[in-house]
Design an enzyme around this catalytic site. Structure first.
Site, PDB file in Angstrom:
ATOM      1  N   CYS A 182       0.827  -1.213   0.000  1.00 47.68           N
ATOM      2  CA  CYS A 182       0.000   0.000   0.000  1.00 47.68           C
ATOM      3  C   CYS A 182       0.862   1.265   0.000  1.00 47.68           C
ATOM      4  O   CYS A 182       0.681   2.157  -0.847  1.00 47.68           O
ATOM      5  CB  CYS A 182      -0.949  -0.028   1.188  1.00 47.68           C
ATOM      6  SG  CYS A 182      -0.158  -0.502   2.739  1.00 47.68           S
TER       7      CYS A 182
HETATM    8  N1  LIG Z   1      -4.464  -4.065   5.091  1.00 49.88           N
HETATM    9  C1  LIG Z   1      -3.903  -3.400   4.075  1.00 49.88           C
HETATM   10  O1  LIG Z   1      -4.153  -2.189   3.892  1.00 49.88           O
HETATM   11  C2  LIG Z   1      -2.972  -4.082   3.134  1.00 49.88           C
HETATM   12  C3  LIG Z   1      -2.595  -5.394   3.299  1.00 49.88           C
HETATM   13  N2  LIG Z   1      -1.697  -5.959   2.415  1.00 49.88           N
HETATM   14  C4  LIG Z   1      -1.294  -7.337   2.578  1.00 49.88           C
HETATM   15  O2  LIG Z   1      -2.392  -8.178   2.260  1.00 49.88           O
HETATM   16  C5  LIG Z   1      -2.381  -9.342   3.090  1.00 49.88           C
HETATM   17  C6  LIG Z   1      -3.679  -9.385   3.896  1.00 49.88           C
HETATM   18  O3  LIG Z   1      -3.740  -8.208   4.695  1.00 49.88           O
HETATM   19  P1  LIG Z   1      -4.886  -7.947   5.744  1.00 49.88           P
HETATM   20  O4  LIG Z   1      -6.170  -8.399   5.167  1.00 49.88           O
HETATM   21  O5  LIG Z   1      -4.733  -6.574   6.208  1.00 49.88           O
HETATM   22  O6  LIG Z   1      -4.450  -8.944   6.908  1.00 49.88           O
HETATM   23  P2  LIG Z   1      -5.360  -9.608   8.040  1.00 49.88           P
HETATM   24  O7  LIG Z   1      -4.455  -9.886   9.160  1.00 49.88           O
HETATM   25  O8  LIG Z   1      -6.556  -8.750   8.268  1.00 49.88           O
HETATM   26  O9  LIG Z   1      -5.828 -10.981   7.357  1.00 49.88           O
HETATM   27  C7  LIG Z   1      -4.894 -11.995   7.050  1.00 49.88           C
HETATM   28  C8  LIG Z   1      -5.624 -13.186   6.437  1.00 49.88           C
HETATM   29  O10 LIG Z   1      -4.667 -14.220   6.181  1.00 49.88           O
HETATM   30  C9  LIG Z   1      -5.160 -15.436   6.780  1.00 49.88           C
HETATM   31  N3  LIG Z   1      -4.061 -16.311   7.169  1.00 49.88           N
HETATM   32  C10 LIG Z   1      -3.197 -16.139   8.213  1.00 49.88           C
HETATM   33  N4  LIG Z   1      -2.338 -17.182   8.252  1.00 49.88           N
HETATM   34  C11 LIG Z   1      -2.656 -18.010   7.231  1.00 49.88           C
HETATM   35  C12 LIG Z   1      -2.138 -19.254   6.764  1.00 49.88           C
HETATM   36  N5  LIG Z   1      -1.089 -19.827   7.353  1.00 49.88           N
HETATM   37  N6  LIG Z   1      -2.720 -19.815   5.677  1.00 49.88           N
HETATM   38  C13 LIG Z   1      -3.758 -19.229   5.042  1.00 49.88           C
HETATM   39  N7  LIG Z   1      -4.312 -18.050   5.458  1.00 49.88           N
HETATM   40  C14 LIG Z   1      -3.748 -17.454   6.530  1.00 49.88           C
HETATM   41  C15 LIG Z   1      -5.942 -14.936   7.992  1.00 49.88           C
HETATM   42  O11 LIG Z   1      -6.799 -15.955   8.465  1.00 49.88           O
HETATM   43  P3  LIG Z   1      -7.143 -16.104  10.044  1.00 49.88           P
HETATM   44  O12 LIG Z   1      -8.630 -15.956  10.131  1.00 49.88           O
HETATM   45  O13 LIG Z   1      -6.654 -17.436  10.403  1.00 49.88           O
HETATM   46  O14 LIG Z   1      -6.406 -15.046  10.796  1.00 49.88           O
HETATM   47  C16 LIG Z   1      -6.687 -13.771   7.353  1.00 49.88           C
HETATM   48  O15 LIG Z   1      -7.774 -14.229   6.591  1.00 49.88           O
HETATM   49  C17 LIG Z   1      -1.154  -9.203   3.995  1.00 49.88           C
HETATM   50  O16 LIG Z   1      -0.073  -9.895   3.443  1.00 49.88           O
HETATM   51  C18 LIG Z   1      -0.906  -7.708   4.011  1.00 49.88           C
HETATM   52  O17 LIG Z   1       0.394  -7.439   4.342  1.00 49.88           O
HETATM   53  C19 LIG Z   1      -1.229  -5.296   1.343  1.00 49.88           C
HETATM   54  C20 LIG Z   1      -1.592  -4.000   1.126  1.00 49.88           C
HETATM   55  C21 LIG Z   1      -2.458  -3.269   2.020  1.00 49.88           C
HETATM   56  C1  LIG Z   2      -0.556   0.714   9.270  1.00 52.94           C
HETATM   57  C2  LIG Z   2       0.293  -0.493   9.017  1.00 52.94           C
HETATM   58  O1  LIG Z   2       0.767  -1.147   9.937  1.00 52.94           O
HETATM   59  N1  LIG Z   2       0.493  -0.825   7.746  1.00 52.94           N
HETATM   60  C3  LIG Z   2       1.261  -1.972   7.372  1.00 52.94           C
HETATM   61  C4  LIG Z   2       1.127  -2.156   5.892  1.00 52.94           C
HETATM   62  C5  LIG Z   2       1.328  -3.598   5.578  1.00 52.94           C
HETATM   63  C6  LIG Z   2       1.099  -3.972   4.187  1.00 52.94           C
HETATM   64  O2  LIG Z   2       0.705  -3.242   3.314  1.00 52.94           O
HETATM   65  O3  LIG Z   2       1.418  -5.206   3.935  1.00 52.94           O
HETATM   66  P1  LIG Z   2       2.577  -5.717   3.008  1.00 52.94           P
HETATM   67  O4  LIG Z   2       3.838  -5.567   3.739  1.00 52.94           O
HETATM   68  O5  LIG Z   2       2.171  -7.062   2.659  1.00 52.94           O
HETATM   69  O6  LIG Z   2       2.512  -4.828   1.820  1.00 52.94           O
HETATM   70  C7  LIG Z   2       2.744  -1.811   7.735  1.00 52.94           C
HETATM   71  O7  LIG Z   2       3.210  -0.692   7.798  1.00 52.94           O
HETATM   72  O8  LIG Z   2       3.424  -2.837   7.866  1.00 52.94           O
END
Ligand SMILES: NC(=O)C1=CN([C@@H]2O[C@H](COP(=O)(O)OP(=O)(O)OC[C@H]3O[C@@H](n4cnc5c(N)ncnc54)[C@H](OP(=O)(O)O)[C@@H]3O)[C@@H](O)[C@H]2O)C=CC1
Ligand SMILES: CC(=O)N[C@@H](CCC(=O)OP(=O)(O)O)C(=O)O
Length: 342
Positions: free
Chosen positions: A147
């Site tokens: 992000c």
């Molecule tokens: N939030 C954001 O703004 C952004 C997030 N990302 C990336 O996207 C991904 C998801 O982020 P976000 O939704 O915020 O994270 P969350 O922590 O909200 O959700 C993570 C998800 O991954 C699942 N999970 C955890 N461990 C495993 C495993 N071993 N096998 C399969 N599934 C698993 C969790 O399931 P469970 O119910 O078991 O916890 C949950 O559904 C991350 O890699 C994050 O870094 C990228 C850009 C922006």
């Molecule tokens: C507010 C906050 O904690 N943000 C996360 C963004 C994580 C994320 O975007 O995940 P990836 O590393 O998979 O891209 C951080 O800074 O680590």
């Protein structure tokens, strides 16, 4: 088109599912969860979807590949580094929202993510999906960008690509809402700590630094390093990346303005707003990145202000944009969204 989603219980997975449910080219979505041993109702697992009668299935790469044409992984860091292999071996399309395959060197991944890396072969097979610059057409494994990386790279692209700034002077001050940290509470995201507060975190250690550097160097190999800071701010959604750099001798405001206009002309999700500096609320709820720029001739410094919704342009929205490119659908399919107002 039938698609699979892994990670429906997470923030990015939920938003991705909402987008896919109203995507005109998606006929069906199969959901998979790693904790299940038998099918379970989505409405029980994610109460926000209480009217949805879909069942979530136990995670199984064989079922995913048999019943779908693509899988989205919206899973925590460290998951696809372990799970990607059968898909890569089968040449099965994957869009991975995590950082696990964004870098191309195992030691670099382990240095920044503090986890075991995917194999070199897996890293090399992934395409870095900064969708407004690198088309995912005909790619098989797309590593969706981070992000902060998305907001920062889109804000910097015209300056770096057109050689308008001194590459040794880039400073990025980026701020994110708490949903960026995912669903699991931490001390810094506890309401009492996050509300009415600003918290700088991961100083000079943020895991998005190396992916930003790779893309900047792909555009301009004079960029050797960036100064990059991240701050947690008390909002739910949104990122503002404020970028500063000294311009090269002779560069003026007109040249900078022309570079942004030329770079983003015809790109449906990037809006260059000139000297009208965008705020986060302008983009929350959309897949847009809005960028405003001001130049200070007194200090010779340009400042770009780049804003996105971290869960859309920074995650699920860009993943759908990559999906559209992979399958040659209209770039904006499923992404004609409106800003949350007020
Ligand atoms: N939030 C954001 O703004 C952004 C997030 N990302 C990336 O996207 C991904 C998801 O982020 P976000 O939704 O915020 O994270 P969350 O922590 O909200 O959700 C993570 C998800 O991954 C699942 N999970 C955890 N461990 C495993 C495993 N071993 N096998 C399969 N599934 C698993 C969790 O399931 P469970 O119910 O078991 O916890 C949950 O559904 C991350 O890699 C994050 O870094 C990228 C850009 C922006
Ligand atoms: C507010 C906050 O904690 N943000 C996360 C963004 C994580 C994320 O975007 O995940 P990836 O590393 O998979 O891209 C951080 O800074 O680590």
């Amino acid at each position: 088109m039938q698609v699979a989603v892994v990670g429906i219980t997470g923030y990015a997975g939920m938003v991705l599912y909402q987008l896919l449910r109203q995507h005109p080219e998606v006929d069906g979505i199969n959901l998979y969860d790693h904790k299940l041993t038998k099918n379970e109702k989505l409405s029980e697992m994610v109460p926000a979807f209480y009217t949805d009668e879909t069942f979530v299935q136990p995670y199984s790469p064989d079922s995913i590949m048999a019943d779908n044409q693509l899988v989205f992984f919206a899973t925590s860091a460290g998951v696809t580094s372990k799970l990607s292999r059968p898909y890569i071996e089968a040449d099965f399309p994957v869009i991975d929202l995590s950082g696990d395959l964004r870098l191309n060197d195992e030691a670099e991944y382990e240095r920044w993510y503090h986890k075991p890396s995917a194999s070199k072969q897996a890293l090399n097979s992934a395409h870095y999906g900064l969708a407004d610059f690198e088309s995912a057409h005909e790619q098989k494994y797309v590593a969706n960008p981070g992000c902060y990386a998305t907001a920062t790279l889109l804000g910097l692209a015209p300056l770096v690509q057109a050689d308008l700034i001194d590459p040794d002077t880039i400073i990025v001050d980026a701020k994110s809402g708490t949903s960026g940290a995912g669903k699991n509470p931490a001390q810094s995201t506890h309401f009492t700590q996050a509300n009415d507060n600003l918290q700088i975190y991961k100083p000079n250690q943020h895991q998005h630094i190396p992916e930003i550097m790779l893309e900047l160097q792909h555009w301009n190999d004079h960029v050797k390093a960036i100064q990059f800071m991240t701050t947690l701010i008390p909002i739910t959604r949104g990122i503002m990346s404020t970028i500063y750099a000294k311009v090269e001798p002779g560069v003026d405001a007109k040249q900078i303005d022309r570079a942004y206009k030329q770079t983003y002309e015809g790109k449906p999700f990037v809006n260059y707003t000139g000297e009208h500096l965008p705020d986060i609320k302008q983009v929350v709820g959309t897949n847009n990145c809005n960028i405003g720029v001001v130049y200070n001739p007194v200090t010779g410094t340009v400042m770009a202000d780049s804003v996105i919704d971290n869960l859309l342009k920074g995650a699920a929205g860009q993943a759908v944009q990559n999906f559209n490119q992979m399958f040659d659908y209209q770039e904006t399919s499923g992404l004609e969204l409106q800003t949350f107002l007020p």
